[in-house]
Design a protein around this motif. Sequence first.
Motif, PDB file in Angstrom:
ATOM      1  N   ARG A  36      44.582  35.896  32.984  1.00  0.00           N
ATOM      2  CA  ARG A  36      44.762  36.296  34.364  1.00  0.00           C
ATOM      3  C   ARG A  36      46.074  35.724  34.871  1.00  0.00           C
ATOM      4  O   ARG A  36      46.267  34.505  34.888  1.00  0.00           O
ATOM      5  CB  ARG A  36      43.609  35.818  35.255  1.00  0.00           C
ATOM      6  CG  ARG A  36      43.698  36.432  36.666  1.00  0.00           C
ATOM      7  CD  ARG A  36      42.549  36.037  37.565  1.00  0.00           C
ATOM      8  NE  ARG A  36      42.674  34.685  38.082  1.00  0.00           N
ATOM      9  CZ  ARG A  36      42.047  34.239  39.179  1.00  0.00           C
ATOM     10  NH1 ARG A  36      41.257  35.064  39.849  1.00  0.00           N
ATOM     11  NH2 ARG A  36      42.194  33.000  39.575  1.00  0.00           N
ATOM     12  N   SER A  76      51.799  47.670  36.888  1.00  0.00           N
ATOM     13  CA  SER A  76      50.768  47.913  37.889  1.00  0.00           C
ATOM     14  C   SER A  76      51.315  47.601  39.261  1.00  0.00           C
ATOM     15  O   SER A  76      52.305  46.873  39.408  1.00  0.00           O
ATOM     16  CB  SER A  76      49.534  47.048  37.602  1.00  0.00           C
ATOM     17  OG  SER A  76      48.493  47.336  38.508  1.00  0.00           O
ATOM     18  N   ILE A  93      49.977  47.179  43.653  1.00  0.00           N
ATOM     19  CA  ILE A  93      48.959  47.234  44.691  1.00  0.00           C
ATOM     20  C   ILE A  93      49.658  47.406  46.028  1.00  0.00           C
ATOM     21  O   ILE A  93      50.588  46.666  46.365  1.00  0.00           O
ATOM     22  CB  ILE A  93      48.047  45.983  44.661  1.00  0.00           C
ATOM     23  CG1 ILE A  93      46.910  46.129  45.651  1.00  0.00           C
ATOM     24  CG2 ILE A  93      48.831  44.691  44.873  1.00  0.00           C
ATOM     25  CD1 ILE A  93      45.772  45.128  45.433  1.00  0.00           C
ATOM     26  N   GLY A 104      45.689  48.938  50.089  1.00  0.00           N
ATOM     27  CA  GLY A 104      45.123  48.240  48.942  1.00  0.00           C
ATOM     28  C   GLY A 104      44.943  49.105  47.715  1.00  0.00           C
ATOM     29  O   GLY A 104      44.313  48.673  46.734  1.00  0.00           O
ATOM     30  N   THR A 141      45.674  50.975  44.210  1.00  0.00           N
ATOM     31  CA  THR A 141      46.268  50.421  42.993  1.00  0.00           C
ATOM     32  C   THR A 141      46.708  51.531  42.043  1.00  0.00           C
ATOM     33  O   THR A 141      46.138  52.628  42.039  1.00  0.00           O
ATOM     34  CB  THR A 141      45.273  49.501  42.275  1.00  0.00           C
ATOM     35  OG1 THR A 141      44.099  50.254  41.927  1.00  0.00           O
ATOM     36  CG2 THR A 141      44.855  48.336  43.162  1.00  0.00           C
ATOM     37  N   THR A 146      43.700  44.963  35.433  1.00  0.00           N
ATOM     38  CA  THR A 146      43.234  45.169  36.804  1.00  0.00           C
ATOM     39  C   THR A 146      44.061  44.324  37.757  1.00  0.00           C
ATOM     40  O   THR A 146      44.175  43.105  37.571  1.00  0.00           O
ATOM     41  CB  THR A 146      41.750  44.787  36.955  1.00  0.00           C
ATOM     42  OG1 THR A 146      40.959  45.547  36.030  1.00  0.00           O
ATOM     43  CG2 THR A 146      41.263  45.073  38.369  1.00  0.00           C
ATOM     44  N   SER A 182      44.672  42.911  41.666  1.00  0.00           N
ATOM     45  CA  SER A 182      43.888  42.641  42.870  1.00  0.00           C
ATOM     46  C   SER A 182      44.686  41.727  43.788  1.00  0.00           C
ATOM     47  O   SER A 182      45.674  41.125  43.384  1.00  0.00           O
ATOM     48  CB  SER A 182      42.542  42.000  42.519  1.00  0.00           C
ATOM     49  OG  SER A 182      42.738  40.761  41.859  1.00  0.00           O
ATOM     50  N   ARG A 183      44.213  41.648  45.026  1.00  0.00           N
ATOM     51  CA  ARG A 183      44.910  40.832  46.022  1.00  0.00           C
ATOM     52  C   ARG A 183      43.889  39.957  46.727  1.00  0.00           C
ATOM     53  O   ARG A 183      42.857  40.443  47.164  1.00  0.00           O
ATOM     54  CB  ARG A 183      45.620  41.745  47.036  1.00  0.00           C
ATOM     55  CG  ARG A 183      46.506  41.044  48.018  1.00  0.00           C
ATOM     56  CD  ARG A 183      46.933  41.994  49.121  1.00  0.00           C
ATOM     57  NE  ARG A 183      47.779  43.087  48.696  1.00  0.00           N
ATOM     58  CZ  ARG A 183      49.104  43.076  48.706  1.00  0.00           C
ATOM     59  NH1 ARG A 183      49.737  41.980  49.098  1.00  0.00           N
ATOM     60  NH2 ARG A 183      49.803  44.140  48.340  1.00  0.00           N
ATOM     61  N   ASP A 184      44.169  38.673  46.844  1.00  0.00           N
ATOM     62  CA  ASP A 184      43.343  37.746  47.614  1.00  0.00           C
ATOM     63  C   ASP A 184      44.108  37.420  48.892  1.00  0.00           C
ATOM     64  O   ASP A 184      45.077  36.659  48.868  1.00  0.00           O
ATOM     65  CB  ASP A 184      43.071  36.479  46.794  1.00  0.00           C
ATOM     66  CG  ASP A 184      42.101  35.531  47.487  1.00  0.00           C
ATOM     67  OD1 ASP A 184      42.093  35.468  48.742  1.00  0.00           O
ATOM     68  OD2 ASP A 184      41.363  34.827  46.780  1.00  0.00           O
ATOM     69  N   VAL A 227      48.477  37.710  44.540  1.00  0.00           N
ATOM     70  CA  VAL A 227      48.123  38.913  43.786  1.00  0.00           C
ATOM     71  C   VAL A 227      47.862  38.506  42.344  1.00  0.00           C
ATOM     72  O   VAL A 227      48.598  37.697  41.778  1.00  0.00           O
ATOM     73  CB  VAL A 227      49.248  39.958  43.858  1.00  0.00           C
ATOM     74  CG1 VAL A 227      49.005  41.103  42.884  1.00  0.00           C
ATOM     75  CG2 VAL A 227      49.363  40.513  45.282  1.00  0.00           C
ATOM     76  N   TYR A 228      46.810  39.075  41.770  1.00  0.00           N
ATOM     77  CA  TYR A 228      46.423  38.753  40.396  1.00  0.00           C
ATOM     78  C   TYR A 228      46.561  39.985  39.510  1.00  0.00           C
ATOM     79  O   TYR A 228      46.436  41.128  39.967  1.00  0.00           O
ATOM     80  CB  TYR A 228      44.972  38.275  40.352  1.00  0.00           C
ATOM     81  CG  TYR A 228      44.707  37.048  41.178  1.00  0.00           C
ATOM     82  CD1 TYR A 228      44.136  37.150  42.440  1.00  0.00           C
ATOM     83  CD2 TYR A 228      45.044  35.782  40.704  1.00  0.00           C
ATOM     84  CE1 TYR A 228      43.892  36.024  43.207  1.00  0.00           C
ATOM     85  CE2 TYR A 228      44.806  34.651  41.466  1.00  0.00           C
ATOM     86  CZ  TYR A 228      44.237  34.784  42.721  1.00  0.00           C
ATOM     87  OH  TYR A 228      44.005  33.668  43.480  1.00  0.00           O
ATOM     88  N   GLN A 280      44.646  40.891  36.013  1.00  0.00           N
ATOM     89  CA  GLN A 280      43.706  40.554  34.950  1.00  0.00           C
ATOM     90  C   GLN A 280      44.034  41.392  33.726  1.00  0.00           C
ATOM     91  O   GLN A 280      44.032  42.629  33.797  1.00  0.00           O
ATOM     92  CB  GLN A 280      42.271  40.822  35.416  1.00  0.00           C
ATOM     93  CG  GLN A 280      41.221  40.533  34.378  1.00  0.00           C
ATOM     94  CD  GLN A 280      41.052  39.055  34.074  1.00  0.00           C
ATOM     95  OE1 GLN A 280      41.130  38.218  34.973  1.00  0.00           O
ATOM     96  NE2 GLN A 280      40.859  38.727  32.801  1.00  0.00           N
TER      97      GLN A 280
END
Length: 132
Positions: free
Chosen positions: A19, A49, A51, A56, A58, A69, A71-73, A79-80, A82
């Motif tokens: 990750r 990738s 986002i 949001g 993707t 994958t 994603s955003r926290d 931003v991650y 995976q």
Amino acid sequence: QVQLVESGGGLVQSGGSLRLSCAASGFILDYYAIGWFRQAPGKEREGVSCISSSDGSTLYANSVKGRFTISRDKAKDTVYLQLNSLKPEDTAVYYCAANLMRTRCRDSGGLYSPVGHEYGYWGQGTQVTVSS
């Protein structure tokens, strides 16, 4: 200094997972569409990738779709990415960057289609090495 900082890379066996994290220094990452890119030795940089900040949504490159994958926290303003089912051909330096011109990621036929000059605040990159 305004930049992004990537972390989480490493050496992993084929089929393994990592990750990656992308955090901002000097600005609010949540305001921007964030893209992940990679560059292997002797190869052109590839958009992996993205986002969007607006909704949001993707997007992925065909080479990683179904395996990676993004994603955003928002609470951590991070931003991650995976990375699952890694292959030796995923070996590269991975970078994140902020889209300074658009809040929504560009797509072509449903796949991530970045325009390089739209991106800035590049990080130093994190190395991902996948052994066979």
